[in-house]
Enzyme design. Sequence first.
Site, PDB file in Angstrom:
ATOM      1  N   ASP A 228      -3.978  -1.723  -7.320  1.00  0.00           N
ATOM      2  CA  ASP A 228      -4.064  -2.994  -6.606  1.00  0.00           C
ATOM      3  C   ASP A 228      -4.005  -4.177  -7.563  1.00  0.00           C
ATOM      4  O   ASP A 228      -4.615  -4.166  -8.627  1.00  0.00           O
ATOM      5  CB  ASP A 228      -5.396  -3.018  -5.836  1.00  0.00           C
ATOM      6  CG  ASP A 228      -5.542  -4.253  -4.984  1.00  0.00           C
ATOM      7  OD1 ASP A 228      -4.724  -4.414  -4.059  1.00  0.00           O
ATOM      8  OD2 ASP A 228      -6.457  -5.049  -5.234  1.00  0.00           O
TER       9      ASP A 228
ATOM     10  N   GLU B 270       1.124  -2.241  -7.252  1.00  0.00           N
ATOM     11  CA  GLU B 270       1.122  -3.214  -6.173  1.00  0.00           C
ATOM     12  C   GLU B 270       1.148  -4.571  -6.847  1.00  0.00           C
ATOM     13  O   GLU B 270       0.117  -5.156  -7.178  1.00  0.00           O
ATOM     14  CB  GLU B 270      -0.108  -3.057  -5.282  1.00  0.00           C
ATOM     15  CG  GLU B 270       0.025  -3.817  -3.980  1.00  0.00           C
ATOM     16  CD  GLU B 270      -0.847  -5.062  -3.874  1.00  0.00           C
ATOM     17  OE1 GLU B 270      -0.733  -5.761  -2.868  1.00  0.00           O
ATOM     18  OE2 GLU B 270      -1.629  -5.347  -4.798  1.00  0.00           O
TER      19      GLU B 270
HETATM   20  C1  OTU Z   1      -4.253  -6.862  -2.631  1.00  0.00           C
HETATM   21  O1  OTU Z   1      -3.425  -7.868  -2.208  1.00  0.00           O
HETATM   22  C2  OTU Z   1      -4.689  -6.083  -1.400  1.00  0.00           C
HETATM   23  O2  OTU Z   1      -3.596  -5.475  -0.804  1.00  0.00           O
HETATM   24  C3  OTU Z   1      -5.424  -7.009  -0.468  1.00  0.00           C
HETATM   25  O3  OTU Z   1      -5.727  -6.404   0.754  1.00  0.00           O
HETATM   26  C4  OTU Z   1      -6.647  -7.507  -1.188  1.00  0.00           C
HETATM   27  O4  OTU Z   1      -7.252  -8.510  -0.422  1.00  0.00           O
HETATM   28  C5  OTU Z   1      -6.339  -8.080  -2.565  1.00  0.00           C
HETATM   29  O5  OTU Z   1      -5.394  -7.314  -3.306  1.00  0.00           O
HETATM   30  C6  OTU Z   1      -7.589  -8.138  -3.387  1.00  0.00           C
HETATM   31  O6  OTU Z   1      -8.023  -6.842  -3.703  1.00  0.00           O
HETATM   32  O7  OTU Z   1      -2.360 -10.195  -4.571  1.00  0.00           O
HETATM   33  O8  OTU Z   1      -0.923  -8.343  -5.902  1.00  0.00           O
HETATM   34  O9  OTU Z   1      -2.643 -11.103   1.336  1.00  0.00           O
HETATM   35  O10 OTU Z   1      -0.789  -9.817  -0.726  1.00  0.00           O
HETATM   36  O11 OTU Z   1      -4.034 -10.470  -1.995  1.00  0.00           O
HETATM   37  C7  OTU Z   1      -1.892  -8.026  -4.985  1.00  0.00           C
HETATM   38  C8  OTU Z   1      -2.418 -11.395   0.019  1.00  0.00           C
HETATM   39  C9  OTU Z   1      -2.317  -9.099  -4.130  1.00  0.00           C
HETATM   40  C10 OTU Z   1      -2.137 -10.084  -0.684  1.00  0.00           C
HETATM   41  C11 OTU Z   1      -2.685 -10.122  -2.053  1.00  0.00           C
HETATM   42  C12 OTU Z   1      -2.566  -8.802  -2.735  1.00  0.00           C
END
Ligand code: OTU
Length: 625
Positions: free
Chosen positions: A278, A320
Site C-alpha cells: 500500500d 500500489e
Molecule cells: C491507499 O490508497 C489505500 O488503497 C486506501 O484505501 C488508504 O486510505 C490509503 O492508501 C492509506 O492507507 O495513495 O498510493 O483514495 O487512492 O489514498 C496509495 C485515495 C494511495 C487513494 C490513496 C491510496
Amino acid sequence: MMSDLTPLERLLEPLPTALRAEAARRYARHETVLFERLARLYGGRRDFLPWFCDLMESLGRLHAARPAVLLQLDAERLLQPDWFASQSMLGYSTYVQRFGGNLNGVAERIPHLRELGVTYLHLLPFLRPRAGESDGGFAVASFDEVDPELGSNADLEALTAQLRESGISLCSDLILNHVADDHAWALGAKQGDPLLREFFHTYPDRDMPDRYEATLGQIFPQAAPGNFTFDGSLQRWVWTTFYPYQWDLNYANPAVFTAMICAMLGLANRGVEVFRLDSTAFLWKREGTDCMNQPEAHWLLQAMRAIVDIVAPGVLMKAEAIVATPKLPAYFGSEGNGGAPECHIAYHSSLMAAGWGALAEQNTDLLRAVVRATPALPPSACWLSYVRCHDDIGWNVLLNEAGENGPARPARLARIASFFAGANGSYARGDAFQSSSLDKAHGSNGMAASLTGLESAADTQQTEFALRRLLLLHGLALSFGALPMLYMGDELGMTNDYSYIKRPDRAMDSRWLQRPPFDDSLLALRHDSGSVTGRLFSGLRQLIALRSRHDALAAGAPRTLLPSSDGAVLALMRGPDFLNLSNFSGDSVACDLPEGRWRDGVSGVEVSGKVSLPPWAMLWLERTV
Ligand code: OTU
C-alpha cells in the site's frame, strides 16, 4: 554481543541442513543487489554491518519457520516464474467483513469465486486495526494478529490452505507507509521511548513541517487536510500523509526496514502469497519534492524483493502506486547492469481512470494516450488491470495525458469528475471526492453499476446501455494484457451503499459508497437470464472464458493500438489474431476491419471489411482466416 560470523553464515545458521545449500545459492544470486541497496540507504551509519548481519539472522529464522507446503510452492514457482501472467489468472478484491462477515465466511464463498474463475483473491486489510475509525483497516495496530472481529491467525492459515487447494492465491495488504496511532510503536513513542520515536517523522515545531508542506500534495484535502498532526503526548508534530491517526514510518531508520520485512515474511509463512504494498510511492521523504516516487523508495523495494527472492521466492510483491503513467514502470525495477527487479505486479491506475474518462468524454483520446504510454514489461512482471476498487477513481494520474500543461488539463479532468457526479443530466450516480473547486479534479466514487447508469436506468433501453458500458470497461480490463481484478459486487451489478452518510466518522469519506455488503439476493439471480444481474454475470463469465482460451490475451503477449477513423472507438489488437473493438460513445459508428475474416467470440457472428458498432458495443474479434 558481536558475532564473527559472516552475513551468509548468520542467514544459514538457523536453517536445517537440508535447506542450506539452496538458501546459499539464492543468497549468492541476490546478495549484490541486497547489500548494495541497503548500503546506499543505511551504509553511512556506524552500526550498518552488525545491523545487516542481525537482519540476515532474522531472515534465516523466518526461512526456517516456513512450512513445508510453502517451501514446496517456492520451488514450483521458481520453475515457472511467470505463472501469474497467464490468461487464466483472474483476481477478485473485497473486504473480508463485507464479503463473508469474517475469514471463515470468506472460505464459504470459495464456490462463488471458483464459478467466476478467480485464481487470486485480494482481501483488503484484515489485521488488527486501530480502535475506532481505521480507514477501512488501513490503520494497522498489529502486523502479527488477525483482527479479532474477523478471526484468528489460525483461521487465516486455514483459509490460505483452503484457497490454495482451490487454486486461489491469497493477496494481503501490507501497509508499509504508516501504522495506527495505537500501534505499539506509536504508543511506545508517546510514552517517551527514544528508539520508537525514531520509527516516525516527528518535529518539535512547525518549521520543518511548513517547509515540507510547501511542495507536498494532499490525499484527503477535505477530510484530513495537511500532512502533519500535533500529538499531545509527544508534544511534537507527526508526519501523517493520510488520516491524522495514520503515522508515517521513517524508513531512514533501518530498524523500520527490519520490522516491516519481518512482518511481510511472517504473513507469508501463514500462507499469504501476494502482498499489495500500500502507498509504495510515499516511503521516502525529501524536502522540496512531493515526497513521492523518490529513488530511495525504489531502493527499499528492490532490497525487499531481493529478500523475498532469497527467503520466499514463491511470494509476489504488488505495487500500489497511484501515480502518473510515466512514474509507473519504475515500480517493476530497472533492467541491465546495476538494475534490479522490484515489484512483480503494479496497479495500472491510469488505464483504469482513462477507461472511465473515455466513457465520460465519449472519446478514447485519453485512453489511447495511456495505452501508448504503457511500455512492454520484462518477463515475469505484469500490470494489474481493474474497473473499480475500494478507493476513488483518482483523476490526477491522467494530467500528463490530458493535454498541454496549463489550466485546461485539470479543467478537463474536472469535467469528467462532474459527469460521474451526475452533472447535466448524466446517467452516472457518483460523488466527486475531495474536490476543492469546480476547475480541479480529485477523485470520483461510486460502484461501477452506479457510475455506468444501472442505478439511474428508468427503462429497458437505459438498462441495456448501462449493461453494455459495464461490459465495455470489464472487456478492456480483461483484454488489455494484465492480471485483471474484479471488485466485489461488480459481477452482480451491485449499486452504491449510501448508509455511510449516517455515520459521523465516515460521512466525510464517500469511498464508503463502493463498500456495500455482498448482496445474496442478487447472487441468487446470477443464472436468471431474465434479470439484469443474470445478463451481466453471464456476459462477464463469457468474456472470462474467452480470455482464458487465448494465448494472445496473456499479460505478456504483444499489444498494438490500431488507428481508428472514429475517436470514440478503441481498436486494441493482441497478437496477430485478436482484436477488441470498443465503442465508447452513444452513437453507432462504422469501423474498417484489418484484412481477413473475423468472428465475434461473444455472438459468434462472422464479419469482414466494415462493421457497424452500436452504442457502447464491444466486439471480441478472433481471426478465422
Ligand atoms: C491507499 O490508497 C489505500 O488503497 C486506501 O484505501 C488508504 O486510505 C490509503 O492508501 C492509506 O492507507 O495513495 O498510493 O483514495 O487512492 O489514498 C496509495 C485515495 C494511495 C487513494 C490513496 C491510496
